[in-house]
Every structure is written in structure tokens, then in C-alpha cells.
Enzyme design. Structure first.
Site, PDB file in Angstrom:
ATOM      1  N   ASN A   9       0.869  -1.178   0.000  1.00 32.42           N
ATOM      2  CA  ASN A   9       0.000   0.000   0.000  1.00 32.42           C
ATOM      3  C   ASN A   9       0.907   1.230   0.000  1.00 32.42           C
ATOM      4  O   ASN A   9       1.451   1.598   1.042  1.00 32.42           O
ATOM      5  CB  ASN A   9      -0.894  -0.030   1.255  1.00 32.42           C
ATOM      6  CG  ASN A   9      -1.757   1.215   1.371  1.00 32.42           C
ATOM      7  OD1 ASN A   9      -1.845   2.011   0.436  1.00 32.42           O
ATOM      8  ND2 ASN A   9      -2.393   1.380   2.520  1.00 32.42           N
ATOM      9  N   LYS A  11       0.142   4.238  -0.385  1.00 36.37           N
ATOM     10  CA  LYS A  11      -0.519   5.455   0.126  1.00 36.37           C
ATOM     11  C   LYS A  11      -0.191   6.635  -0.803  1.00 36.37           C
ATOM     12  O   LYS A  11      -0.052   6.432  -1.997  1.00 36.37           O
ATOM     13  CB  LYS A  11      -0.115   5.709   1.582  1.00 36.37           C
ATOM     14  CG  LYS A  11      -0.318   4.466   2.463  1.00 36.37           C
ATOM     15  CD  LYS A  11      -0.177   4.733   3.919  1.00 36.37           C
ATOM     16  CE  LYS A  11      -0.391   3.422   4.683  1.00 36.37           C
ATOM     17  NZ  LYS A  11      -0.380   3.597   6.126  1.00 36.37           N
ATOM     18  N   GLU A  99      -7.193   5.211   7.442  1.00 31.48           N
ATOM     19  CA  GLU A  99      -6.928   6.631   7.128  1.00 31.48           C
ATOM     20  C   GLU A  99      -8.113   7.245   6.394  1.00 31.48           C
ATOM     21  O   GLU A  99      -8.447   8.412   6.594  1.00 31.48           O
ATOM     22  CB  GLU A  99      -5.629   6.736   6.305  1.00 31.48           C
ATOM     23  CG  GLU A  99      -4.415   6.428   7.177  1.00 31.48           C
ATOM     24  CD  GLU A  99      -3.245   5.797   6.461  1.00 31.48           C
ATOM     25  OE1 GLU A  99      -3.204   5.833   5.217  1.00 31.48           O
ATOM     26  OE2 GLU A  99      -2.360   5.247   7.156  1.00 31.48           O
ATOM     27  N   GLU A 169      -6.254  -4.416  10.382  1.00 29.78           N
ATOM     28  CA  GLU A 169      -5.175  -3.474  10.672  1.00 29.78           C
ATOM     29  C   GLU A 169      -5.487  -2.713  11.963  1.00 29.78           C
ATOM     30  O   GLU A 169      -6.240  -1.738  11.939  1.00 29.78           O
ATOM     31  CB  GLU A 169      -5.028  -2.472   9.528  1.00 29.78           C
ATOM     32  CG  GLU A 169      -4.744  -3.098   8.191  1.00 29.78           C
ATOM     33  CD  GLU A 169      -4.091  -2.118   7.239  1.00 29.78           C
ATOM     34  OE1 GLU A 169      -2.967  -2.374   6.827  1.00 29.78           O
ATOM     35  OE2 GLU A 169      -4.700  -1.072   6.940  1.00 29.78           O
TER      36      GLU A 169
HETATM   37  P1  PGA Z   1       2.357   0.403   7.790  1.00 24.60           P
HETATM   38  O1  PGA Z   1       0.951   0.663   7.090  1.00 24.60           O
HETATM   39  O2  PGA Z   1       2.877  -0.908   7.243  1.00 24.60           O
HETATM   40  O3  PGA Z   1       3.215   1.567   7.384  1.00 24.60           O
HETATM   41  O4  PGA Z   1       2.113   0.336   9.268  1.00 24.60           O
HETATM   42  C1  PGA Z   1       0.044  -0.379   6.866  1.00 24.60           C
HETATM   43  C2  PGA Z   1      -1.212   0.155   6.231  1.00 24.60           C
HETATM   44  O5  PGA Z   1      -1.654   1.248   6.617  1.00 24.60           O
HETATM   45  O6  PGA Z   1      -1.793  -0.473   5.333  1.00 24.60           O
END
Ligand code: PGA
Length: 254
Positions: A9, A11, A99, A169
Site C-alpha cells: 500500500n 498510500k 486513514e 489493521e
Molecule cells: P504500515 O501501514 O505498514 O506503514 O504500518 C500499513 C497500512 O496502513 O496499510
């Protein structure tokens, strides 16, 4: 058999040039995938086509969007529809990331609509769920996650729900470097599978991949993925580093 999945991901990170270099770097690594052990790259919308082109010769590697609209089409400036994603052969789409729930106020009801619209367009939803810290601290995480599943997924038929990938998550573990222990991950994954089994029967529940997300790194992926109900991970930060993500792909259960 349910799939084991390493999902990146990205983002809202990386320029086009850096994204292209990252895809090239990951693919120069030697990792093994099969029809049941796959990698998925959830890249920003403007790079979906780039990722499709870069990955077209790769077996068992797929491109995902990070969100889609709950509306079919029309006057929704800035939104991207499931139909648009389908028209460029996107196969997976993350929905309900914490998020998006937190900063864009996405509700369980809207996520039910997004699930429907994606399935109608033959796109596999990666449905995210998970509790914030204060819920974990009061030990009501099962009720909280159970409700997310119930309100967004339980209207689906058994055939439909088996198409969905679930990503658990815990919000307190996302981007914090604080990973759930493998025992905490397994406990929640077993709870989620148990809930699905109560609703749809054990056979259906056994077919659903449940990914863990939250500070998965090269040095903890193997331990977490080895848990019986953990079917891989949804990876943020570590998916932006080729050396890290290729090790994470290789950590999927064989
Ligand atoms: P992270 O994010 O691996 O940076 O903790 C995971 C996610 O939000 O999918």
C-alpha cells in the site's frame, strides 16, 4: 485453498519516476510466487496504468487501487468509479482503510456500497477493518471489528463474500513501528474467521484470505504470516523499500 497475499500500500507516496524505479527494483529481486501466493501493488490512481505496464509480464502479481467511489458515475468531481478501474483491468481495490475512515469520514454503510459496486465490476475488494488504541485498551476490539464486518459485509451472499479479501489493521500499529504480536494477530484473525463461519459456514470462512497490516517489516513478516489464520499482509512503509518488500513477499506461507 485461500490465497496468501503480500499487498503493498504505497498510500500518497512517491513521484512517477520513483514509483517506476521501485517497481523495477522489486522485480529485479528473486522471489517466488504461485497462483496461491500472490503480490498486489496498491499504487496511487495516476500510476495504475504504469504499474499495469510494468507488471504485465509477471505472473501472480496484480495491481490495486487504494479507493473507489461508492457512486456509479456522474457529477462527483475528483472521484474514481469502479467502472473506470475495471476498464483499465485493475483487479483489486483497497476500501475502508483506517486513514480513509478517519480523515474522509468513511462509514460502514458507504463501505457496504463500495463492496457491492466493486463486486459488480469484478474487482476484488480488500476490505480493511481494525480498532483504535482506546478500544484495544478497554478490550472491546472484538465487538468493534465484528460490527465493522457486520455492517459492511453481511449483506453479501456466501458466493460474494468469498471474493472479498479482509485486512485486519489495528490502528495503533499502523505506521507506528508498533506491531501487534503474532499472538494478538492470530487471535483477532481467528475471531474474524469465526464470525464469518457463524454467518456463512466454516467452508466459506476457510476460503477467505485475512491479511494482517500494521508495521509489517522484513524482520517480522515471517513470524506473523506463519500464524494459521494470517494469510499475508497489507504493508505500508516497508512496501516502499525494494529490499524490504521482496523479503516480505518471500515470507508468505508456502
Ligand atoms: P504500515 O501501514 O505498514 O506503514 O504500518 C500499513 C497500512 O496502513 O496499510
Amino acid at each position: 485453498m485461500r490465497k496468501q497475499i503480500a499487498a503493498a500500500n504505497w498510500k500518497m507516496n512517491l513521484s512517477w519516476q520513483k514509483g517506476e524505479a521501485l517497481l523495477d527494483a522489486i522485480h529485479s529481486k528473486d522471489y517466488q510466487l504461485t497462483a496461491d501466493r500472490i503480490a498486489v501493488f496498491a499504487v496511487p490512481f495516476p500510476y495504475l496504468h504504469l504499474a499495469q505496464l510494468k507488471l504485465q509480464d509477471k505472473q501472480n502479481v496484480f495491481v490495486a487501487a487504494q479507493n473507489c467511489s461508492n457512486k456509479k458515475s456522474g457529477a462527483f468531481t475528483g472521484e474514481v468509479s469502479a467502472e473506470m478501474l475495471q476498464s483499465i483491468d485493475v483487479t483489486y481495490c483497497i476500501i475502508g482503510h483506517s486513514e480513509r475512515r478517519e480523515y474522509f469520514n468513511e462509514t460502514n454503510q458507504q463501505l457496504a456500497e463500495k463492496t457491492d459496486i466493486l463486486l459488480e465490476h469484478n474487482i476484488i475488494p480488500i476490505f480493511c477493518c481494525g480498532e483504535p488504541l482506546q478500544i484495544r485498551e478497554t478490550n472491546i476490539q472484538n465487538t468493534y471489528v465484528g460490527r465493522q464486518l457486520q455492517e459492511s459485509l453481511y449483506h453479501l451472499s456466501p458466493e460474494q463474500v468469498q471474493q472479498v479479501v479482509i485486512a485486519y489493521e489495528p490502528i495503533w500499529a499502523i505506521g507506528t513501528g508498533k506491531t501487534a504480536t503474532k499472538e494478538q494477530a492470530q487471535e483477532m484473525h481467528a475471531f474474524i474467521r469465526g464470525q464469518l463461519a457463524n454467518k456463512y459456514g466454516q467452508d466459506v470462512a476457510n476460503n477467505i484470505s485475512i491479511l494482517y497490516g500494521g508495521s509489517v517489516k522484513a524482520n517480522n513478516a515471517k513470524d506473523i504470516f506463519a500464524e494459521p489464520d494470517v494469510d499475508g499482509g497489507l504493508v505500508g512503509g516497508a512496501s516502499l523499500v525494494a529490499d524490504e518488500f521482496s523479503v516480505i513477499i518471500d515470507s508468505l506461507k508456502k
